[in-house]
Design an enzyme around this catalytic site. Sequence first.
Site, PDB file in Angstrom:
ATOM      1  N   GLY A  47       0.790  -1.229   0.000  1.00 43.79           N
ATOM      2  CA  GLY A  47       0.000   0.000   0.000  1.00 43.79           C
ATOM      3  C   GLY A  47       0.815   1.268   0.000  1.00 43.79           C
ATOM      4  N   HIS A  48       2.147   1.168  -0.046  1.00 44.91           N
ATOM      5  CA  HIS A  48       2.996   2.362   0.071  1.00 44.91           C
ATOM      6  C   HIS A  48       4.104   2.338  -0.962  1.00 44.91           C
ATOM      7  CE1 HIS A  48       5.542   5.405   2.141  1.00 44.91           C
ATOM      8  NE2 HIS A  48       4.403   5.796   2.661  1.00 44.91           N
ATOM      9  N   PHE A  49       3.950   2.672  -2.103  1.00 37.83           N
ATOM     10  CA  PHE A  49       2.752   3.044  -2.829  1.00 37.83           C
ATOM     11  C   PHE A  49       2.616   2.110  -4.029  1.00 37.83           C
ATOM     12  CE2 PHE A  49       4.373   6.951  -0.878  1.00 37.83           C
ATOM     13  CZ  PHE A  49       3.265   7.385  -0.190  1.00 37.83           C
TER      14      PHE A  49
END
Length: 145
Positions: A47-49
């Site tokens: 999720g990053h990124f």
Amino acid sequence: MMDLKGIMEILPHRYPMLLVDRILEFERSKSIVGLKNVTINEHFFLGHFPGRPVMPGVLIVEAMAQTGGVLIAQEFENIQDYVIFFMTIDNVKFRRPVVPGDQLRMECEVIHFRRKVCRLKGQAFVDGQLAASAEFSSMLVKKDE
């Protein structure tokens, strides 16, 4: 100097929060150098990124602090009876992104150490370039308190 097994005997952290793979250098009560091999398999990259994976800055600071924790732990015979907690994080600066494939070299030195409170200066490098720096204070707290 110390492999992952030795680190796990000192630090209570485990996957996915153990962020030190090896200790390269160590000078008791003064300084330490640790390594973190950053791979695409790290959970935080999901999720990053998406499409542009970057290691979160807070985890770079945590990796420096864990490296410092190995240094401080050497001062106590019964370190397994304690947990090391952050007290302060100051003067944090991020200079370059840390991405999959990088090897993060964390260098920490003691600024002040008395009883169960320690202040450290940490720097994290990738390929000799400063990626992040911070000063942090930690306190050892007995597990049963």
